[in-house]
Write a protein that holds these residues in place. Structure first.
Motif, PDB file in Angstrom:
ATOM      1  N   ALA A   1     -59.657 -21.658 -62.481  1.00  0.00           N
ATOM      2  CA  ALA A   1     -60.298 -22.968 -62.687  1.00  0.00           C
ATOM      3  C   ALA A   1     -59.265 -24.085 -62.641  1.00  0.00           C
ATOM      4  O   ALA A   1     -59.486 -25.126 -62.009  1.00  0.00           O
ATOM      5  N   ASP A   2     -58.126 -23.869 -63.303  1.00  0.00           N
ATOM      6  CA  ASP A   2     -57.060 -24.876 -63.293  1.00  0.00           C
ATOM      7  C   ASP A   2     -56.521 -25.099 -61.885  1.00  0.00           C
ATOM      8  O   ASP A   2     -56.242 -26.237 -61.499  1.00  0.00           O
ATOM      9  N   GLN A   3     -56.380 -24.015 -61.115  1.00  0.00           N
ATOM     10  CA  GLN A   3     -55.861 -24.154 -59.747  1.00  0.00           C
ATOM     11  C   GLN A   3     -56.838 -24.920 -58.870  1.00  0.00           C
ATOM     12  O   GLN A   3     -56.437 -25.781 -58.090  1.00  0.00           O
ATOM     13  N   LEU A   4     -58.119 -24.637 -58.997  1.00  0.00           N
ATOM     14  CA  LEU A   4     -59.120 -25.373 -58.219  1.00  0.00           C
ATOM     15  C   LEU A   4     -59.135 -26.849 -58.607  1.00  0.00           C
ATOM     16  O   LEU A   4     -59.234 -27.726 -57.737  1.00  0.00           O
ATOM     17  N   THR A   5     -59.031 -27.118 -59.898  1.00  0.00           N
ATOM     18  CA  THR A   5     -58.974 -28.515 -60.359  1.00  0.00           C
ATOM     19  C   THR A   5     -57.758 -29.210 -59.774  1.00  0.00           C
ATOM     20  O   THR A   5     -57.841 -30.352 -59.302  1.00  0.00           O
ATOM     21  N   ALA A   6     -56.614 -28.525 -59.793  1.00  0.00           N
ATOM     22  CA  ALA A   6     -55.386 -29.108 -59.250  1.00  0.00           C
ATOM     23  C   ALA A   6     -55.532 -29.412 -57.760  1.00  0.00           C
ATOM     24  O   ALA A   6     -55.102 -30.479 -57.295  1.00  0.00           O
ATOM     25  N   GLU A   7     -56.135 -28.501 -57.015  1.00  0.00           N
ATOM     26  CA  GLU A   7     -56.314 -28.742 -55.577  1.00  0.00           C
ATOM     27  C   GLU A   7     -57.239 -29.936 -55.330  1.00  0.00           C
ATOM     28  O   GLU A   7     -56.973 -30.755 -54.463  1.00  0.00           O
ATOM     29  N   LEU A   8     -58.299 -30.038 -56.106  1.00  0.00           N
ATOM     30  CA  LEU A   8     -59.204 -31.183 -55.963  1.00  0.00           C
ATOM     31  C   LEU A   8     -58.505 -32.484 -56.361  1.00  0.00           C
ATOM     32  O   LEU A   8     -58.622 -33.496 -55.670  1.00  0.00           O
ATOM     33  N   ASP A   9     -57.765 -32.442 -57.469  1.00  0.00           N
ATOM     34  CA  ASP A   9     -57.083 -33.651 -57.942  1.00  0.00           C
ATOM     35  C   ASP A   9     -55.941 -34.076 -57.032  1.00  0.00           C
ATOM     36  O   ASP A   9     -55.595 -35.256 -56.992  1.00  0.00           O
TER      37      ASP A   9
ATOM     38  N   LEU B   1     -59.738 -25.638 -47.047  1.00  0.00           N
ATOM     39  CA  LEU B   1     -61.104 -26.170 -47.034  1.00  0.00           C
ATOM     40  C   LEU B   1     -61.113 -27.690 -47.191  1.00  0.00           C
ATOM     41  O   LEU B   1     -61.860 -28.390 -46.514  1.00  0.00           O
ATOM     42  N   LEU B   2     -60.285 -28.201 -48.077  1.00  0.00           N
ATOM     43  CA  LEU B   2     -60.234 -29.647 -48.284  1.00  0.00           C
ATOM     44  C   LEU B   2     -59.625 -30.362 -47.076  1.00  0.00           C
ATOM     45  O   LEU B   2     -59.991 -31.501 -46.773  1.00  0.00           O
ATOM     46  N   ALA B   3     -58.715 -29.680 -46.374  1.00  0.00           N
ATOM     47  CA  ALA B   3     -58.095 -30.275 -45.183  1.00  0.00           C
ATOM     48  C   ALA B   3     -59.103 -30.477 -44.052  1.00  0.00           C
ATOM     49  O   ALA B   3     -58.864 -31.279 -43.151  1.00  0.00           O
ATOM     50  N   ARG B   4     -60.228 -29.782 -44.109  1.00  0.00           N
ATOM     51  CA  ARG B   4     -61.285 -29.991 -43.115  1.00  0.00           C
ATOM     52  C   ARG B   4     -61.824 -31.420 -43.181  1.00  0.00           C
ATOM     53  O   ARG B   4     -62.350 -31.937 -42.222  1.00  0.00           O
ATOM     54  N   ARG B   5     -61.764 -31.998 -44.380  1.00  0.00           N
ATOM     55  CA  ARG B   5     -62.226 -33.367 -44.624  1.00  0.00           C
ATOM     56  C   ARG B   5     -63.721 -33.516 -44.346  1.00  0.00           C
ATOM     57  O   ARG B   5     -64.179 -34.586 -43.922  1.00  0.00           O
ATOM     58  N   ASP B   6     -64.477 -32.457 -44.610  1.00  0.00           N
ATOM     59  CA  ASP B   6     -65.918 -32.545 -44.388  1.00  0.00           C
ATOM     60  C   ASP B   6     -66.675 -32.111 -45.637  1.00  0.00           C
ATOM     61  O   ASP B   6     -66.094 -31.572 -46.578  1.00  0.00           O
ATOM     62  N   LEU B   7     -67.961 -32.384 -45.629  1.00  0.00           N
ATOM     63  CA  LEU B   7     -68.803 -32.034 -46.765  1.00  0.00           C
ATOM     64  C   LEU B   7     -68.850 -30.532 -47.008  1.00  0.00           C
ATOM     65  O   LEU B   7     -68.838 -30.089 -48.154  1.00  0.00           O
ATOM     66  N   ALA B   8     -68.888 -29.762 -45.952  1.00  0.00           N
ATOM     67  CA  ALA B   8     -69.016 -28.313 -46.106  1.00  0.00           C
ATOM     68  C   ALA B   8     -67.827 -27.717 -46.852  1.00  0.00           C
ATOM     69  O   ALA B   8     -67.999 -26.910 -47.765  1.00  0.00           O
ATOM     70  N   GLY B   9     -66.629 -28.119 -46.484  1.00  0.00           N
ATOM     71  CA  GLY B   9     -65.439 -27.605 -47.159  1.00  0.00           C
ATOM     72  C   GLY B   9     -65.374 -28.044 -48.607  1.00  0.00           C
ATOM     73  O   GLY B   9     -65.108 -27.227 -49.501  1.00  0.00           O
ATOM     74  N   LEU B  10     -65.625 -29.315 -48.855  1.00  0.00           N
ATOM     75  CA  LEU B  10     -65.618 -29.835 -50.220  1.00  0.00           C
ATOM     76  C   LEU B  10     -66.689 -29.158 -51.060  1.00  0.00           C
ATOM     77  O   LEU B  10     -66.455 -28.797 -52.216  1.00  0.00           O
TER      78      LEU B  10
ATOM     79  N   ASN C   1     -73.456 -30.993 -60.321  1.00  0.00           N
ATOM     80  CA  ASN C   1     -72.799 -31.312 -61.591  1.00  0.00           C
ATOM     81  C   ASN C   1     -71.292 -31.477 -61.431  1.00  0.00           C
ATOM     82  O   ASN C   1     -70.689 -32.354 -62.056  1.00  0.00           O
ATOM     83  N   GLU C   2     -70.683 -30.637 -60.608  1.00  0.00           N
ATOM     84  CA  GLU C   2     -69.236 -30.746 -60.391  1.00  0.00           C
ATOM     85  C   GLU C   2     -68.901 -32.062 -59.686  1.00  0.00           C
ATOM     86  O   GLU C   2     -67.922 -32.729 -60.025  1.00  0.00           O
ATOM     87  N   ALA C   3     -69.709 -32.443 -58.700  1.00  0.00           N
ATOM     88  CA  ALA C   3     -69.493 -33.720 -58.010  1.00  0.00           C
ATOM     89  C   ALA C   3     -69.668 -34.887 -58.976  1.00  0.00           C
ATOM     90  O   ALA C   3     -68.854 -35.835 -58.981  1.00  0.00           O
ATOM     91  N   LEU C   4     -70.696 -34.829 -59.811  1.00  0.00           N
ATOM     92  CA  LEU C   4     -70.914 -35.893 -60.802  1.00  0.00           C
ATOM     93  C   LEU C   4     -69.760 -35.968 -61.801  1.00  0.00           C
ATOM     94  O   LEU C   4     -69.332 -37.073 -62.180  1.00  0.00           O
ATOM     95  N   LEU C   5     -69.252 -34.823 -62.212  1.00  0.00           N
ATOM     96  CA  LEU C   5     -68.111 -34.797 -63.122  1.00  0.00           C
ATOM     97  C   LEU C   5     -66.896 -35.464 -62.488  1.00  0.00           C
ATOM     98  O   LEU C   5     -66.225 -36.281 -63.124  1.00  0.00           O
ATOM     99  N   ARG C   6     -66.619 -35.144 -61.237  1.00  0.00           N
ATOM    100  CA  ARG C   6     -65.473 -35.739 -60.538  1.00  0.00           C
ATOM    101  C   ARG C   6     -65.659 -37.249 -60.401  1.00  0.00           C
ATOM    102  O   ARG C   6     -64.709 -37.998 -60.586  1.00  0.00           O
ATOM    103  N   LEU C   7     -66.876 -37.676 -60.077  1.00  0.00           N
ATOM    104  CA  LEU C   7     -67.129 -39.110 -59.954  1.00  0.00           C
ATOM    105  C   LEU C   7     -66.986 -39.822 -61.293  1.00  0.00           C
ATOM    106  O   LEU C   7     -66.477 -40.943 -61.356  1.00  0.00           O
ATOM    107  N   SER C   8     -67.424 -39.183 -62.374  1.00  0.00           N
ATOM    108  CA  SER C   8     -67.325 -39.820 -63.688  1.00  0.00           C
ATOM    109  C   SER C   8     -65.866 -40.024 -64.092  1.00  0.00           C
ATOM    110  O   SER C   8     -65.554 -40.972 -64.813  1.00  0.00           O
TER     111      SER C   8
END
Length: 138
Positions: free
Chosen positions: A89-97, A64-73, A128-135
């Motif tokens: 949760a840890d795996q999703l965080t790792a993929e995002l990070d 999903l992240l490899a799509r590089r688009d808003l929908a996947g993210l 909220n998740e997007a805001l958390l990542r930005l913070s």
């Protein structure tokens, strides 16, 4: 993959329910490549939250992240926001990070722009998740 009449898409949706983790992971890869990803977002969310194997979570999130688009993210952020299993949760965080776009300046800027857009999403969990990542970037 056009719609639910597409045999490949239907097969991938069915495979998402397989007892075999490798089949579910492959389904995540196929569904993440769907043209109209919003039509399979619920199935993708289920794969991202797979409590039986974080390999399914990892492969689906990476695709999903490899799509590089808003929908996947957006789908990955939505899953991360509701993930109750610590491993998932840890795996999703790792993929995002570890999104490869963080490795270079231009691509990182693209990801930050997408996070800023999703920080005003209509879904409060995505927002909220997007805001958390930005913070965490500050």
């Amino acid at each position: 993959m056009k719609d639910f009449t597409d045999p490949e898409l239907c097969a991938a949706i069915a495979a998402a329910e397989s007892p075999a983790w490798s089949v579910r992971a492959a389904a995540g890869l196929r569904l993440a490549a769907a043209d109209r990803i919003e039509s399979v977002a619920r199935v993708l969310g289920g794969l991202l939250l797979d409590a039986e194997d974080t390999g399914v979570t990892s492969d689906t999130a990476a695709a999903l992240l490899a799509r590089r688009d808003l929908a996947g993210l957006r789908i990955v952020l939505a899953a991360r926001a509701v993930a109750s299993d610590e491993g998932t949760a840890d795996q999703l965080t790792a993929e995002l990070d570890c999104d490869p776009r963080w490795a270079t300046g231009q691509d990182g800027d693209e990801l930050i722009t997408q996070l800023r857009t999703l920080a005003s999403d209509g879904d409060p969990e995505v927002r909220n998740e997007a805001l958390l990542r930005l913070s965490r970037l500050r």
